[in-house]
Design a protein around this motif. Structure first.
Motif, mmCIF file in Angstrom:
data_model
loop_
_atom_site.group_PDB
_atom_site.id
_atom_site.type_symbol
_atom_site.label_atom_id
_atom_site.label_comp_id
_atom_site.label_asym_id
_atom_site.label_seq_id
_atom_site.Cartn_x
_atom_site.Cartn_y
_atom_site.Cartn_z
ATOM 1 N N VAL A 1 20.096 6.532 -2.152
ATOM 2 C CA VAL A 1 18.659 6.726 -2.296
ATOM 3 C C VAL A 1 18.341 7.985 -3.107
ATOM 4 C CG1 VAL A 1 16.537 7.214 -1.026
ATOM 5 C CG2 VAL A 1 18.102 5.453 -0.202
ATOM 6 N N THR A 2 19.117 9.039 -2.909
ATOM 7 C CA THR A 2 18.847 10.309 -3.590
ATOM 8 C C THR A 2 18.843 10.147 -5.103
ATOM 9 O OG1 THR A 2 19.819 11.549 -1.767
ATOM 10 C CG2 THR A 2 19.613 12.695 -3.867
ATOM 11 N N ALA A 3 19.758 9.340 -5.603
ATOM 12 C CA ALA A 3 19.841 9.138 -7.050
ATOM 13 C C ALA A 3 18.564 8.505 -7.588
ATOM 14 C CB ALA A 3 21.045 8.265 -7.385
ATOM 15 N N GLY A 4 18.096 7.457 -6.918
ATOM 16 C CA GLY A 4 16.884 6.782 -7.387
ATOM 17 C C GLY A 4 15.630 7.614 -7.207
ATOM 18 N N ILE A 5 15.530 8.275 -6.057
ATOM 19 C CA ILE A 5 14.345 9.078 -5.759
ATOM 20 C C ILE A 5 14.216 10.249 -6.735
ATOM 21 C CG2 ILE A 5 13.309 10.629 -4.054
ATOM 22 C CD1 ILE A 5 12.968 7.678 -3.424
ATOM 23 N N GLY A 6 15.358 10.818 -7.126
ATOM 24 C CA GLY A 6 15.330 11.932 -8.075
ATOM 25 C C GLY A 6 14.706 11.539 -9.401
ATOM 26 N N VAL A 7 14.953 10.329 -9.837
ATOM 27 C CA VAL A 7 14.359 9.843 -11.084
ATOM 28 C C VAL A 7 12.893 9.490 -10.879
ATOM 29 C CG1 VAL A 7 14.436 8.029 -12.840
ATOM 30 C CG2 VAL A 7 16.560 9.013 -11.957
ATOM 31 N N LEU A 8 12.595 8.818 -9.756
ATOM 32 C CA LEU A 8 11.217 8.368 -9.500
ATOM 33 C C LEU A 8 10.249 9.537 -9.407
ATOM 34 C CD1 LEU A 8 11.754 5.529 -6.864
ATOM 35 C CD2 LEU A 8 10.814 5.284 -9.151
ATOM 36 N N SER A 9 10.708 10.673 -8.896
ATOM 37 C CA SER A 9 9.800 11.799 -8.710
ATOM 38 C C SER A 9 9.204 12.309 -10.018
ATOM 39 C CB SER A 9 10.528 12.943 -7.985
ATOM 40 O OG SER A 9 11.573 13.442 -8.789
ATOM 41 N N GLN A 10 9.918 12.087 -11.127
ATOM 42 C CA GLN A 10 9.429 12.558 -12.434
ATOM 43 C C GLN A 10 9.424 11.433 -13.464
ATOM 44 O OE1 GLN A 10 8.104 15.466 -12.888
ATOM 45 N NE2 GLN A 10 8.678 16.322 -10.891
ATOM 46 N N ALA A 11 9.334 10.198 -12.991
ATOM 47 C CA ALA A 11 9.461 9.048 -13.900
ATOM 48 C C ALA A 11 8.389 9.034 -14.982
ATOM 49 C CB ALA A 11 9.412 7.750 -13.091
ATOM 50 N N SER A 12 7.136 9.233 -14.609
ATOM 51 C CA SER A 12 6.049 9.172 -15.583
ATOM 52 C C SER A 12 6.151 10.275 -16.637
ATOM 53 C CB SER A 12 4.702 9.220 -14.873
ATOM 54 O OG SER A 12 3.640 9.139 -15.785
ATOM 55 N N PRO A 13 6.340 11.557 -16.261
ATOM 56 C CA PRO A 13 6.499 12.595 -17.291
ATOM 57 C C PRO A 13 7.723 12.348 -18.181
ATOM 58 C CG PRO A 13 5.986 13.611 -15.187
ATOM 59 C CD PRO A 13 6.233 12.161 -14.908
ATOM 60 N N MET A 14 8.822 11.827 -17.587
ATOM 61 C CA MET A 14 10.017 11.557 -18.389
ATOM 62 C C MET A 14 9.747 10.500 -19.440
ATOM 63 S SD MET A 14 12.857 11.572 -15.322
ATOM 64 C CE MET A 14 14.131 10.799 -16.320
ATOM 65 N N ILE A 15 9.014 9.459 -19.037
ATOM 66 C CA ILE A 15 8.710 8.375 -19.979
ATOM 67 C C ILE A 15 7.765 8.858 -21.068
ATOM 68 C CG2 ILE A 15 7.595 6.124 -20.186
ATOM 69 C CD1 ILE A 15 8.665 5.483 -17.399
ATOM 70 N N SER B 1 0.824 -1.211 0.000
ATOM 71 C CA SER B 1 0.000 0.000 0.000
ATOM 72 C C SER B 1 0.856 1.258 0.000
ATOM 73 C CB SER B 1 -0.936 -0.001 1.219
ATOM 74 O OG SER B 1 -1.809 -1.106 1.190
ATOM 75 N N ILE B 2 1.760 1.363 0.982
ATOM 76 C CA ILE B 2 2.564 2.583 1.080
ATOM 77 C C ILE B 2 3.572 2.680 -0.063
ATOM 78 C CG2 ILE B 2 2.274 2.701 3.581
ATOM 79 C CD1 ILE B 2 5.086 1.618 3.908
ATOM 80 N N GLY B 3 3.870 1.562 -0.721
ATOM 81 C CA GLY B 3 4.766 1.593 -1.871
ATOM 82 C C GLY B 3 4.176 2.331 -3.049
ATOM 83 N N GLN B 4 2.888 2.695 -2.944
ATOM 84 C CA GLN B 4 2.257 3.484 -3.998
ATOM 85 C C GLN B 4 2.985 4.804 -4.224
ATOM 86 O OE1 GLN B 4 0.538 6.557 -3.457
ATOM 87 N NE2 GLN B 4 -0.072 6.741 -5.624
ATOM 88 N N VAL B 5 3.706 5.272 -3.203
ATOM 89 C CA VAL B 5 4.412 6.553 -3.337
ATOM 90 C C VAL B 5 5.385 6.544 -4.509
ATOM 91 C CG1 VAL B 5 6.319 5.939 -1.782
ATOM 92 C CG2 VAL B 5 5.645 8.338 -2.032
ATOM 93 N N TYR B 6 5.929 5.385 -4.828
ATOM 94 C CA TYR B 6 6.856 5.292 -5.949
ATOM 95 C C TYR B 6 6.172 5.485 -7.296
ATOM 96 C CZ TYR B 6 10.732 3.608 -3.045
ATOM 97 O OH TYR B 6 11.746 3.508 -2.122
ATOM 98 N N ALA B 7 4.841 5.436 -7.295
ATOM 99 C CA ALA B 7 4.095 5.623 -8.549
ATOM 100 C C ALA B 7 3.394 6.972 -8.582
ATOM 101 C CB ALA B 7 3.062 4.501 -8.715
#
Length: 278
Positions: free
Chosen positions: A264-278, A35-41
């Protein structure tokens, strides 16, 4: 206070008799972490939330991506802050109460954010998903892990791996669910974001409450059948015991923190804008 805390833990232990099946604990942990893993999406909401007023395209009064980026960033920040601040509280109160509080905070964050989107008030979204939801993320992240290790001392790596797998895999469920709900609620006057927030708040509340219902604390003397604790610690495992308050005074703690933070910072930086980037 100490007697009150002990009674809370004893109530959970009374149900955790030897006949209790410890394999119910991993699904309980997964119910929380999936449930809380939804934050990654969360990035799937970014582009639709730039068109809340314009509907088909961004209007001058619509929010832009940098403004929306602070929602995810604040949620992750409060994940870390709440996990650090409430870690000892979780151990004292037990996983059931901690997971229940995490459920209220995480699902409540969706409801407040839905209200913020409906009123087009970004501050409410920051406070809802970012602050309150972030606190739910932090408490929910740490609450099942120690419980799993106590139930699976013979398989500690597998136990913690199942929980963390759920947190990372939450996006696999959260992303298509959010997209499908927005598509369902979309109309000529709405992109369906606030309705989706309400629906996901309800869905995740129900799922996380399943975890709250099934979780139990292992009895103090409980051991898995045919398990003998090792007499010698494994390599690189210390025999010393140190409290959290003293750990932060050591250089080893801060060196490990720096390694984890940069990782973590490296991965989180990408995840925050993953959908618009794709």
């Amino acid at each position: 206070m100490k007697n009150k805390v002990t009674s809370v833990l004893d109530k959970e232990r009374t149900i955790a008799q030897p006949r209790f099946n410890r394999w119910l604990i991993p699904p309980a942990a997964l119910a929380i972490h999936l449930s809380i893993g939804q934050v990654y999406a969360f990035s799937v909401f970014n582009l639709p939330m730039t068109k809340l007023i314009g509907i088909t395209q961004s209007a001058p009064t619509d929010w832009n991506l940098p403004t929306l980026g602070w929602i995810f960033s604040s949620a992750i920040a409060f994940l870390g802050i709440s996990a650090a601040l409430f870690g000892k509280w979780v151990e004292k109160q037990g996983p059931r109460k901690a997971m229940f509080v995490a459920t209220l905070c995480f699902s409540g964050g969706f409801f407040i954010s839905a209200f913020g989107v409906y009123l087009h008030q970004i501050v409410l979204v920051y406070l809802g998903y970012g602050v309150l939801g972030g606190i739910g993320l932090g408490i929910g992240y740490i609450s099942p892990v120690s419980t799993l290790i106590k139930w699976f001392p013979d398989r500690p790596g597998m136990a913690t791996g199942m929980a963390i797998m759920g947190f990372g895999g939450g996006a696999i469920i959260g992303s298509p669910l959010a997209v499908a709900l927005m598509e369902h609620f979309k109309s000529s006057t709405s992109v369906g974001v606030w309705q989706t927030f309400v629906a996901m708040g309800v869905i995740y509340f129900c799922l996380m409450m399943c975890g709250v219902f099934f979780v139990r604390i292992a009895p103090p003397t409980w051991q898995p059948p045919h398990y003998t604790p090792p007499t010698q610690p494994q390599k690189l495992v210390t025999t010393s015991n140190i409290t959290a308050d003293n750990a932060i005074k050591t250089p080893q703690f801060w060196l490990l923190w720096i390694v984890l933070c940069t990782n973590v910072t490296a991965g989180i930086g990408v995840l925050s804008q993953a959908s618009p980037m794709i």
